[in-house]
Design a protein around this motif. Structure first.
Motif, PDB file in Angstrom:
ATOM      1  N   SER A 147      34.298  37.634  31.984  1.00  0.00           N
ATOM      2  CA  SER A 147      35.098  36.413  31.864  1.00  0.00           C
ATOM      3  C   SER A 147      36.537  36.660  32.286  1.00  0.00           C
ATOM      4  N   ARG A 148      37.029  37.894  32.102  1.00  0.00           N
ATOM      5  CA  ARG A 148      38.391  38.239  32.485  1.00  0.00           C
ATOM      6  C   ARG A 148      38.345  39.279  33.598  1.00  0.00           C
ATOM      7  N   VAL A 149      39.018  38.971  34.702  1.00  0.00           N
ATOM      8  CA  VAL A 149      39.013  39.839  35.876  1.00  0.00           C
ATOM      9  C   VAL A 149      40.448  40.169  36.268  1.00  0.00           C
ATOM     10  N   ALA A 150      40.710  41.445  36.513  1.00  0.00           N
ATOM     11  CA  ALA A 150      42.011  41.876  37.021  1.00  0.00           C
ATOM     12  C   ALA A 150      41.864  42.278  38.478  1.00  0.00           C
ATOM     13  N   LEU A 151      42.898  42.005  39.259  1.00  0.00           N
ATOM     14  CA  LEU A 151      42.881  42.358  40.675  1.00  0.00           C
ATOM     15  C   LEU A 151      44.083  43.247  40.953  1.00  0.00           C
ATOM     16  N   VAL A 152      43.835  44.416  41.552  1.00  0.00           N
ATOM     17  CA  VAL A 152      44.894  45.401  41.790  1.00  0.00           C
ATOM     18  C   VAL A 152      44.904  45.781  43.267  1.00  0.00           C
ATOM     19  N   GLY A 153      45.959  46.518  43.650  1.00  0.00           N
ATOM     20  CA  GLY A 153      46.112  46.929  45.048  1.00  0.00           C
ATOM     21  C   GLY A 153      47.045  45.997  45.777  1.00  0.00           C
ATOM     22  N   ASP A 154      46.679  45.620  47.003  1.00  0.00           N
ATOM     23  CA  ASP A 154      47.505  44.694  47.776  1.00  0.00           C
ATOM     24  C   ASP A 154      47.445  43.303  47.150  1.00  0.00           C
ATOM     25  N   ALA A 155      48.608  42.757  46.800  1.00  0.00           N
ATOM     26  CA  ALA A 155      48.643  41.508  46.036  1.00  0.00           C
ATOM     27  C   ALA A 155      48.173  40.304  46.845  1.00  0.00           C
ATOM     28  N   LEU A 156      48.460  40.252  48.143  1.00  0.00           N
ATOM     29  CA  LEU A 156      48.007  39.107  48.939  1.00  0.00           C
ATOM     30  C   LEU A 156      46.487  39.107  49.071  1.00  0.00           C
ATOM     31  N   MET A 157      45.903  40.278  49.278  1.00  0.00           N
ATOM     32  CA  MET A 157      44.447  40.356  49.329  1.00  0.00           C
ATOM     33  C   MET A 157      43.852  39.954  47.979  1.00  0.00           C
ATOM     34  N   SER A 158      44.530  40.352  46.906  1.00  0.00           N
ATOM     35  CA  SER A 158      44.067  39.975  45.566  1.00  0.00           C
ATOM     36  C   SER A 158      44.145  38.472  45.357  1.00  0.00           C
ATOM     37  N   LEU A 159      45.243  37.846  45.802  1.00  0.00           N
ATOM     38  CA  LEU A 159      45.388  36.397  45.656  1.00  0.00           C
ATOM     39  C   LEU A 159      44.338  35.646  46.469  1.00  0.00           C
ATOM     40  N   ALA A 160      43.975  36.203  47.636  1.00  0.00           N
ATOM     41  CA  ALA A 160      42.947  35.560  48.454  1.00  0.00           C
ATOM     42  C   ALA A 160      41.630  35.443  47.693  1.00  0.00           C
ATOM     43  N   LEU A 161      41.369  36.415  46.814  1.00  0.00           N
ATOM     44  CA  LEU A 161      40.141  36.392  46.011  1.00  0.00           C
ATOM     45  C   LEU A 161      40.333  35.652  44.699  1.00  0.00           C
ATOM     46  N   ALA A 162      41.533  35.791  44.109  1.00  0.00           N
ATOM     47  CA  ALA A 162      41.769  35.223  42.773  1.00  0.00           C
ATOM     48  C   ALA A 162      41.600  33.713  42.750  1.00  0.00           C
ATOM     49  N   ARG A 163      41.990  33.034  43.821  1.00  0.00           N
ATOM     50  CA  ARG A 163      41.858  31.567  43.828  1.00  0.00           C
ATOM     51  C   ARG A 163      40.397  31.149  43.724  1.00  0.00           C
ATOM     52  N   HIS A 164      39.486  31.925  44.346  1.00  0.00           N
ATOM     53  CA  HIS A 164      38.053  31.620  44.240  1.00  0.00           C
ATOM     54  C   HIS A 164      37.552  31.890  42.828  1.00  0.00           C
ATOM     55  N   LEU A 165      38.022  32.975  42.225  1.00  0.00           N
ATOM     56  CA  LEU A 165      37.612  33.302  40.861  1.00  0.00           C
ATOM     57  C   LEU A 165      38.117  32.255  39.874  1.00  0.00           C
ATOM     58  N   ALA A 166      39.380  31.833  40.043  1.00  0.00           N
ATOM     59  CA  ALA A 166      39.952  30.821  39.150  1.00  0.00           C
ATOM     60  C   ALA A 166      39.188  29.502  39.266  1.00  0.00           C
ATOM     61  N   ASP A 167      38.804  29.151  40.495  1.00  0.00           N
ATOM     62  CA  ASP A 167      38.028  27.921  40.694  1.00  0.00           C
ATOM     63  C   ASP A 167      36.684  27.974  39.965  1.00  0.00           C
ATOM     64  N   ARG A 168      36.165  29.190  39.770  1.00  0.00           N
ATOM     65  CA  ARG A 168      34.861  29.349  39.116  1.00  0.00           C
ATOM     66  C   ARG A 168      34.995  29.629  37.619  1.00  0.00           C
ATOM     67  N   GLY A 169      36.228  29.451  37.094  1.00  0.00           N
ATOM     68  CA  GLY A 169      36.423  29.526  35.660  1.00  0.00           C
ATOM     69  C   GLY A 169      36.767  30.880  35.089  1.00  0.00           C
ATOM     70  N   TYR A 170      37.040  31.882  35.929  1.00  0.00           N
ATOM     71  CA  TYR A 170      37.397  33.206  35.423  1.00  0.00           C
ATOM     72  C   TYR A 170      38.882  33.264  35.055  1.00  0.00           C
ATOM     73  N   ASP A 171      39.192  34.036  34.043  1.00  0.00           N
ATOM     74  CA  ASP A 171      40.575  34.309  33.655  1.00  0.00           C
ATOM     75  C   ASP A 171      41.061  35.449  34.543  1.00  0.00           C
ATOM     76  N   CYS A 172      42.021  35.170  35.445  1.00  0.00           N
ATOM     77  CA  CYS A 172      42.430  36.142  36.474  1.00  0.00           C
ATOM     78  C   CYS A 172      43.880  36.572  36.301  1.00  0.00           C
ATOM     79  N   VAL A 173      44.123  37.866  36.493  1.00  0.00           N
ATOM     80  CA  VAL A 173      45.484  38.389  36.549  1.00  0.00           C
ATOM     81  C   VAL A 173      45.586  39.292  37.780  1.00  0.00           C
ATOM     82  N   VAL A 174      46.635  39.090  38.573  1.00  0.00           N
ATOM     83  CA  VAL A 174      46.897  39.917  39.749  1.00  0.00           C
ATOM     84  C   VAL A 174      48.033  40.870  39.395  1.00  0.00           C
TER      85      VAL A 174
END
Length: 413
Positions: free
Chosen positions: A138-165
């Protein structure tokens, strides 16, 4: 002549296609693993997140490679002997003249994070695992390159995941551009604390990579993330060339994005094929700039080449200019990075509202790839449209401002 192409993903297929286009008689053999050939790198993370199906990852059917390109595809039962220039396929020894390596890079795990919870959704081998583990997270963290992380985080947020970059200054891109992009991603928060990643059930790592072990086994000299190659794609081992995400050029910018920059891979494959079959043409890649382009909620991001911080870490005397401009339907933030010593653009970064502007992305790629001095780019006129007044385009304005800034800083006092 017989050319062997070893690797995964789309780059080996592109190499085979260029070899066949330049010669109707060359023998081409592709060596890969079952299910690892032909997938498109920019599609893999969307498969990992459950947005795409497995069959949507392959833009070029393997039957096309075998029947039209006329390349032999081998996914098991082979043994490569580089020293003797022989590949054994089901016990039969076949000599070859050149080897083109297109293996996928390996991911690095940031320090302080448990490897068991960290995965790279950009690699097909790990994308399967990510897809499975997301169903229980339910909670996903994204690390590394922040722009690449944001490219994925928007899809995760749309699917209801709690995301932190997690934004790590050493690993992430330009902070200005990151914050602009994050504003357009609702449901995603930024953090500078690695502890926020430790509390997540799944950690997705983007843009951190190291040279594949296969390169060391081949005896190829490696650099930060891949096989060191010259402008023709030639490695330190005679008769061995490298393309795709494992090729590290002397002049490469935007390194985290190179493994997913299939436009770069296509150009590398053309150059490698020409180096093998038509060396007298002298075709070379003077430089390589990784490109990341993705859509936001009502906007898009284009990032090509280096940030100012990355360029300075590489020893360049980098200056940058940031402009905000009104565009059709909204506004755009444009940032241009120039090496003041050479006067050459090494990075272009855009965050804009509205539908994605492929002309802007193409212009950014051209500016970052072609080693023209910034004054040459600044002096280029933009097209005039019948029935519309001149509205200065944001990227051209940023290039002109970057020229003025670099010229002013370099002027004698």
């Amino acid at each position: 002549m017989h050319v062997v192409v070893l690797g995964e993903g789309l780059a080996p297929v592109l190499a085979a296609m260029w070899l066949r286009k330049l010669s109707s008689t060359v023998d081409v053999t592709l060596l890969s693993e079952e299910g690892a050939l032909g997938h498109s790198a920019p599609l893999v993370p969307l498969y990992a997140l459950g947005v795409l199906r497995r069959e949507e990852l392959y833009p070029i059917p393997q039957s096309y490679v075998s029947d039209v390109v006329r390349a032999k595809v081998v996914t098991s039962g082979y043994e490569l002997n580089l020293r003797e220039r022989v590949v054994r396929i089901e016990g039969e020894a076949v000599r070859f003249d050149y080897l083109i390596v297109a293996v996928e890079p390996e991911c690095s795990v940031p320090r302080g994070l448990p490897e068991s919870r960290v995965a790279c959704p950009w690699r097909l081998a790990e994308a399967h695992r990510v897809r499975e583990e997301l169903s229980a997270a339910s909670r996903v963290a994204l690390v590394g390159d922040a722009l690449m992380s944001l490219a994925l985080a928007r899809h995760l947020a749309d699917r209801g995941y709690d995301c932190v970059v997690v934004v790590d200054e050493a690993a992430s891109g330009d902070r200005d551009i990151i914050e602009e992009a994050a504003r357009a991603c609702s449901g995603v928060c930024l953090s500078e604390e690695v502890a926020d990643a430790r509390g997540a059930e799944l950690v997705l790592c983007s843009g951190l990579r190291r040279a594949p072990m296969r390169l060391s086994e081949l005896g190829v000299r490696t650099g930060r993330f891949g096989a060191l190659v010259d402008g023709r794609g030639v490695t330190s081992v005679e008769g061995v060339l490298a393309v795709g995400g494992c090729a590290e050029h002397v002049e490469s910018y935007g390194d985290p994005y190179i493994p997913v920059s299939e436009g770069v891979h296509d150009a590398e494959c053309l150059v490698a094929a020409a180096s093998v079959l038509r060396p007298e043409l002298g075709l070379r890649l003077p430089r390589v700039a990784g490109c990341l382009c993705f859509e936001l909620e009502g906007g898009y991001v284009v990032s090509v080449g280096s940030t100012a911080a990355e360029a300075r870490r590489r020893g360049l005397d980098a200056v940058s200019v940031r402009l905000r401009r009104k565009v059709d339907g909204g506004e755009a933030v444009v940032k241009v990075v120039v090496d003041r010593r050479s006067g050459v653009v090494v990075g272009v970064h855009v965050v804009a509202t509205g539908e994605i502007d492929l002309a802007c992305a193409a212009h950014a790629c051209l500016a970052a790839h072609v080693p023209l001095r910034v004054e040459n780019l600044a002096a280029c006129p933009q097209p005039t449209l019948l029935g519309r007044p001149l509205l200065r385009e944001g990227l051209l304005e940023a290039l002109r401002s970057a020229w003025y800034k670099s010229a002013r800083l370099g002027a004698p006092r």
